[in-house]
Design an enzyme around this catalytic site. Structure first.
Site, short mmCIF file in Angstrom:
data_model
loop_
_atom_site.label_atom_id
_atom_site.label_comp_id
_atom_site.label_asym_id
_atom_site.label_seq_id
_atom_site.Cartn_x
_atom_site.Cartn_y
_atom_site.Cartn_z
N GLU A 132 -35.66 -28.06 40.76
CA GLU A 132 -34.93 -26.80 40.95
C GLU A 132 -34.61 -26.15 39.62
OE1 GLU A 132 -31.66 -28.32 43.68
OE2 GLU A 132 -31.53 -26.15 43.95
N ARG A 144 -19.53 -36.26 55.65
CA ARG A 144 -18.31 -36.24 54.81
C ARG A 144 -17.16 -36.87 55.56
NH1 ARG A 144 -15.94 -31.17 54.27
NH2 ARG A 144 -17.65 -30.30 55.49
N HIS A 185 -29.00 -25.89 54.95
CA HIS A 185 -27.81 -26.74 54.79
C HIS A 185 -26.72 -26.22 55.72
CE1 HIS A 185 -29.31 -28.60 51.01
NE2 HIS A 185 -29.88 -27.43 50.84
N THR A 203 -24.60 -33.15 54.55
CA THR A 203 -24.08 -34.34 53.89
C THR A 203 -22.90 -34.87 54.73
OG1 THR A 203 -24.34 -32.96 51.92
CG2 THR A 203 -23.46 -35.18 51.59
N ASP A 220 -32.39 -21.89 53.02
CA ASP A 220 -31.51 -22.73 52.18
C ASP A 220 -30.07 -22.65 52.68
OD1 ASP A 220 -31.17 -24.56 50.18
OD2 ASP A 220 -31.14 -23.14 48.53
N ASP A 221 -29.42 -21.51 52.42
CA ASP A 221 -28.00 -21.35 52.79
C ASP A 221 -27.81 -19.91 53.26
OD1 ASP A 221 -26.79 -23.96 51.60
OD2 ASP A 221 -27.99 -23.15 49.96
N HIS A 281 -35.43 -25.83 56.00
CA HIS A 281 -34.51 -26.12 54.88
C HIS A 281 -33.25 -25.27 55.06
CE1 HIS A 281 -34.12 -27.11 50.33
NE2 HIS A 281 -32.95 -26.64 50.75
P1 IMP Z 1 -23.60 -29.51 53.65
O1 IMP Z 1 -24.42 -30.67 53.17
O2 IMP Z 1 -23.84 -29.15 55.08
O3 IMP Z 1 -22.15 -29.69 53.34
O4 IMP Z 1 -24.11 -28.20 52.86
C1 IMP Z 1 -23.69 -27.86 51.56
C2 IMP Z 1 -24.28 -28.80 50.52
O5 IMP Z 1 -25.71 -28.65 50.48
C3 IMP Z 1 -23.86 -28.52 49.10
O6 IMP Z 1 -22.62 -29.15 48.79
C4 IMP Z 1 -24.99 -29.11 48.27
O7 IMP Z 1 -24.85 -30.49 48.13
C5 IMP Z 1 -26.20 -28.85 49.16
N1 IMP Z 1 -26.93 -27.65 48.75
C6 IMP Z 1 -26.94 -26.45 49.33
N2 IMP Z 1 -27.78 -25.61 48.69
C7 IMP Z 1 -28.31 -26.31 47.68
C8 IMP Z 1 -29.27 -26.01 46.67
O8 IMP Z 1 -29.82 -24.90 46.55
N3 IMP Z 1 -29.57 -27.01 45.80
C9 IMP Z 1 -29.02 -28.25 45.89
N4 IMP Z 1 -28.15 -28.57 46.84
C10 IMP Z 1 -27.79 -27.62 47.73
ZN ZN Z 2 -31.31 -26.60 49.47
#
Ligand code: IMP
Ligand code: ZN
Length: 361
Positions: free
Chosen positions: A219, A117, A26, A115, A300-301, A24
């Site tokens: 969440e 973009r 992002h 996501t 997560d991040d 997990h």
């Molecule tokens: P990306 O999809 O690579 O641009 O990563 C950032 C995106 O991941 C954010 O804009 C959110 O849509 C999603 N995201 C990251 N962390 C979370 C979380 O803890 N909950 C829900 N969405 C998350």
């Molecule tokens: Zn997440």
């Protein structure tokens, strides 16, 4: 530098040497300080009023590192990161750095999610976004970075149903085109926005087409009804699941999670900083682990929350008094829940077996 076979390494070092699976992560939440510095340098030529908000970045760092009470939420940081990562060159840089950094932290299998973009001003399209990430993964492989990487396309729940349908269609297309690198679909975005039930027919379609589902579920505490519907698709993995056992209707949510034996992706630091758990020792890991339910530690991040997967293992070790052997078992069991095929699982299991003796377990 200590090596695994030296045995008496510190707990931190043990967690780093432990081979790990990250399920997990992002992409745009995983940007390290080093990569951020390079990205900001690319924007240095812009006039002042078009510069990224570095003050907000600094404030966020103060909040995360020094515990300052700054009125910022992680979703503002993602928005800022999206402004900074706005062309394919930046996406390529971020993807390569993120993959290398996970490998350096001892992650041997990574499922990266993002996501797709488009940014018309720079000519980036959803397709070029996906292709750039896939190329970065391939380049890391060619350079011999010691990690297997798969890619999950994310639906942002804030966006329209049409945008979600496009993402599913792209996921199906690139699953075939990428030789199995695209393995699944995520549902994420601000949980305070919208009702995810509208996406269920699309998610079912994705699953029927062979894509696996890793959905953010429960969440926040108001999501009971939506969560039950997502669990019963059924989803293949649960992102967070923080409130599954703590909301009205919990009995049904827990029963559905157990009935389908759905693994949880658990991100302690992210949950703590986002204040979805009151303290580390009240993290829901304990509830599910004590039941013997499948749990996978994740970041997560890692950029936004200033963590690494090694830190997450170490945190769990310290908070829940887990032994090295228990951490090993958690890490090895994670292989069962990856979305790549059985050949990859076999390769990873062999690697874990080889590493085990080095860690003197
Ligand atoms: P990306 O999809 O690579 O641009 O990563 C950032 C995106 O991941 C954010 O804009 C959110 O849509 C999603 N995201 C990251 N962390 C979370 C979380 O803890 N909950 C829900 N969405 C998350
Ligand atoms: Zn997440």
């Amino acid at each position: 530098m200590a090596t695994a076979s030296e045995g008496h390494v510190s707990e931190e070092k043990f967690c780093k040497l432990l081979p790990k699976v990250e399920l997990h992560a992002h992409l745009n939440g995983s940007i390290s300080n080093e990569t951020m510095t390079k990205l900001l340098a690319r924007k240095a030529h812009l006039p002042q009023d078009q510069q990224p908000d570095t003050q907000a970045l600094q404030q966020w760092t103060d909040k995360v590192e020094k515990g300052k009470d700054v009125n910022l939420v992680s979703f503002q940081m993602f928005k800022l990161n999206h402004q900074i990562v706005d062309d394919t060159e930046a996406v390529a840089m971020v993807a390569k750095d993120v993959v290398r950094e996970f490998a350096e932290d001892g992650v041997r299998y990574l499922e990266l999610r993002s996501t797709p973009r488009d940014v018309p001003q720079t000519g980036m399209t959803k397709r070029s976004y996906i292709e750039t990430v896939l190329k970065a993964i391939q380049q890391c492989q060619e350079e011999g970075v010691d990690i297997i990487v798969r890619f999950i396309l994310a639906i942002d729940r804030r966006n329209s149903l049409e945008a979600a349908a496009e993402t599913i269609q792209l996921a199906e297309e690139y699953r075939a085109k990428s030789g199995g690198i695209v393995v699944g679909v995520d549902l994420s975005g601000d949980p305070m926005v919208g009702d995810a039930r509208q996406f269920i027919p699309l998610l079912q379609q994705a699953r029927n087409a062979g894509l696996r589902l890793a959905l953010h579920i429960a969440e926040r505490c108001h999501q009971g009804v939506e969560s039950l519907a997502l669990l019963n698709i059924p989803t293949d993995r649960i992102g967070h699941g923080t409130f599954l056992h703590r909301v009205e209707g919990s009995q049904e949510l827990v029963a559905a999670t157990e009935l389908h034996n759905i693994p949880l992706e658990l991100c302690q630091t992210a949950n703590h900083i986002s204040k979805s758990v009151p303290s580390y020792d009240q993290h829901h890991f304990k509830y599910w682990y004590d039941k013997g339910h499948p749990c996978v530690f994740c970041t997560d991040d890692k950029g936004v929350f200033h963590t690494t997967l090694s830190k997450e293992y170490h945190l769990a070790m310290m908070t829940f008094d887990l032994s090295r052997k228990q951490l090993w078992q958690l890490s090895e069991r994670s292989i069962d829940f990856i979305f790549a095929d059985d050949d990859v699982k076999q390769t990873l299991r062999k690697h874990w077996t080889n590493e085990r003796s080095k860690l003197q377990l």
